[in-house]
Design a protein around this motif. Structure first.
Motif, PDB file in Angstrom:
ATOM      1  N   ARG A   1       0.855  -1.195   0.000  1.00  0.00           N
ATOM      2  CA  ARG A   1       0.000   0.000   0.000  1.00  0.00           C
ATOM      3  C   ARG A   1       0.886   1.238   0.000  1.00  0.00           C
ATOM      4  NH1 ARG A   1      -3.417   3.584   3.018  1.00  0.00           N
ATOM      5  NH2 ARG A   1      -5.512   3.590   2.123  1.00  0.00           N
ATOM      6  N   ILE A   2       0.612   2.141  -0.917  1.00  0.00           N
ATOM      7  CA  ILE A   2       1.340   3.401  -1.042  1.00  0.00           C
ATOM      8  C   ILE A   2       0.273   4.481  -1.066  1.00  0.00           C
ATOM      9  CG2 ILE A   2       2.884   4.768  -2.501  1.00  0.00           C
ATOM     10  CD1 ILE A   2       3.725   1.959  -3.760  1.00  0.00           C
ATOM     11  N   SER A   3       0.287   5.380  -0.081  1.00  0.00           N
ATOM     12  CA  SER A   3      -0.774   6.381  -0.018  1.00  0.00           C
ATOM     13  C   SER A   3      -0.233   7.712   0.481  1.00  0.00           C
ATOM     14  CB  SER A   3      -1.906   5.905   0.894  1.00  0.00           C
ATOM     15  OG  SER A   3      -1.448   5.748   2.222  1.00  0.00           O
ATOM     16  N   ASP A   4      -0.908   8.774   0.083  1.00  0.00           N
ATOM     17  CA  ASP A   4      -0.543  10.086   0.589  1.00  0.00           C
ATOM     18  C   ASP A   4      -1.753  10.753   1.221  1.00  0.00           C
ATOM     19  OD1 ASP A   4      -2.082  11.163  -1.480  1.00  0.00           O
ATOM     20  OD2 ASP A   4      -0.426  12.199  -2.448  1.00  0.00           O
ATOM     21  N   SER A   5      -1.491  11.812   1.941  1.00  0.00           N
ATOM     22  CA  SER A   5      -2.541  12.652   2.505  1.00  0.00           C
ATOM     23  C   SER A   5      -2.002  14.075   2.559  1.00  0.00           C
ATOM     24  CB  SER A   5      -2.992  12.143   3.877  1.00  0.00           C
ATOM     25  OG  SER A   5      -1.910  12.024   4.766  1.00  0.00           O
ATOM     26  N   CYS A   6      -2.857  14.996   2.943  1.00  0.00           N
ATOM     27  CA  CYS A   6      -2.562  16.419   2.749  1.00  0.00           C
ATOM     28  C   CYS A   6      -1.377  16.948   3.548  1.00  0.00           C
ATOM     29  CB  CYS A   6      -3.799  17.251   3.054  1.00  0.00           C
ATOM     30  SG  CYS A   6      -4.288  17.213   4.797  1.00  0.00           S
ATOM     31  N   GLY A   7      -1.236  16.583   4.790  1.00  0.00           N
ATOM     32  CA  GLY A   7      -0.155  17.126   5.606  1.00  0.00           C
ATOM     33  C   GLY A   7      -0.361  18.558   6.041  1.00  0.00           C
ATOM     34  N   TYR A   8      -1.577  19.055   5.960  1.00  0.00           N
ATOM     35  CA  TYR A   8      -1.837  20.453   6.313  1.00  0.00           C
ATOM     36  C   TYR A   8      -1.511  20.760   7.773  1.00  0.00           C
ATOM     37  CZ  TYR A   8      -4.440  20.843   1.902  1.00  0.00           C
ATOM     38  OH  TYR A   8      -4.818  20.845   0.582  1.00  0.00           O
ATOM     39  N   GLY A   9      -1.606  19.780   8.642  1.00  0.00           N
ATOM     40  CA  GLY A   9      -1.332  19.998  10.061  1.00  0.00           C
ATOM     41  C   GLY A   9       0.125  19.827  10.464  1.00  0.00           C
ATOM     42  N   VAL A  10       0.985  19.471   9.507  1.00  0.00           N
ATOM     43  CA  VAL A  10       2.410  19.271   9.811  1.00  0.00           C
ATOM     44  C   VAL A  10       3.116  20.624   9.772  1.00  0.00           C
ATOM     45  CG1 VAL A  10       4.555  18.179   9.024  1.00  0.00           C
ATOM     46  CG2 VAL A  10       2.383  16.946   8.851  1.00  0.00           C
ATOM     47  N   PRO A  11       3.813  20.992  10.856  1.00  0.00           N
ATOM     48  CA  PRO A  11       4.496  22.289  10.871  1.00  0.00           C
ATOM     49  C   PRO A  11       5.681  22.317   9.912  1.00  0.00           C
ATOM     50  CG  PRO A  11       5.059  21.029  12.824  1.00  0.00           C
ATOM     51  CD  PRO A  11       4.014  20.239  12.079  1.00  0.00           C
ATOM     52  N   GLN A  12       6.136  23.506   9.602  1.00  0.00           N
ATOM     53  CA  GLN A  12       7.316  23.682   8.761  1.00  0.00           C
ATOM     54  C   GLN A  12       8.550  23.809   9.649  1.00  0.00           C
ATOM     55  OE1 GLN A  12       7.008  26.313   5.329  1.00  0.00           O
ATOM     56  NE2 GLN A  12       4.866  26.642   5.899  1.00  0.00           N
ATOM     57  N   TYR A  13       9.620  23.149   9.253  1.00  0.00           N
ATOM     58  CA  TYR A  13      10.887  23.208   9.961  1.00  0.00           C
ATOM     59  C   TYR A  13      12.010  23.433   8.969  1.00  0.00           C
ATOM     60  CZ  TYR A  13       8.695  21.332  14.161  1.00  0.00           C
ATOM     61  OH  TYR A  13       7.902  21.146  15.256  1.00  0.00           O
ATOM     62  N   GLU A  14      13.081  23.979   9.463  1.00  0.00           N
ATOM     63  CA  GLU A  14      14.260  24.182   8.636  1.00  0.00           C
ATOM     64  C   GLU A  14      15.275  23.088   8.947  1.00  0.00           C
ATOM     65  OE1 GLU A  14      17.750  27.516   7.841  1.00  0.00           O
ATOM     66  OE2 GLU A  14      16.118  27.957   9.203  1.00  0.00           O
TER      67      GLU A  14
END
Length: 181
Positions: free
Chosen positions: A128-141
């Motif tokens: 199984r290979i799937s993606d989702s939005c990731g809108y809740g994942v913060p941005q990091y450097e």
């Protein structure tokens, strides 16, 4: 909206290769056992085919991934975009720990980076290979890889690493067999 993919195409492979960290989840069959979730990095993972990935498993204080794979093979890898467009990618399948004493180790290792302190290659056939939005994942450097693990294993040397594995990697926290050291 999330999607399910039949294979890892060029776009998914580029996404995977651009991530500096991924997460590995495994679990024992027993309801009383512990689910394990570990972060991995150090440019240790490669896409080997449209439904196959592998990563270098370095010596660490636990052996949960190897023990769970020996027992039932179930594994999930998760990648999160911490920079750029938001995205989460999950790769689920059946994994196998190919240890140093396995006749296939050298052949499989040719496709992976050579890192000090390797104890196995985790080889995964994806179902199984799937993606989702990731809108809740913060941005990091991303600032760079930590060197403590590779420095430690280089200081210990091959004999020291085997001794460490004998002490720490023979059984999982739930008592499942780990490395045959």
């Amino acid at each position: 909206m999330g999607k399910i993919f039949e294979t890892i195409d060029e776009q998914l492979q580029a996404f995977i290769e651009s991530q500096q960290i991924f997460f590995v989840a495994t679990a024992p069959l027993s309801d009383a056992g512990h689910v394990n979730l570990s972060p991995r990095g150090l440019d240790s993972l490669r896409v080997l085919g449209p439904q196959t990935v592998a990563f270098v498993d370095m010596t660490g204080s636990g052996v949960e991934t190897i023990a769970h794979l020996k027992e039932n093979g179930r594994i999930t890898l998760m990648f999160c975009a911490f920079s750029g467009p938001p995205k989460i990618l999950r790769l689920q399948g059946i994994g196998e720990a190919i240890t140093l004493d396995d006749a296939r180790f050298e052949e499989v290792q040719q496709d992976l980076p050579v890192l000090p302190g390797v104890r196995a290659i985790i080889h995964i056939q994806l179902d199984r290979i799937s993606d989702s939005c990731g809108y809740g994942v913060p941005q990091y450097e991303y600032l760079g890889d930590r060197t403590q693990l590779t420095d430690y294993t280089e200081r210990k040397g091959p004999v020291g690493i085997v001794e460490y594995q004998r002490k720490k990697n023979r059984v999982s926290i739930d008592g499942l067999p780990g490395l045959d050291v």
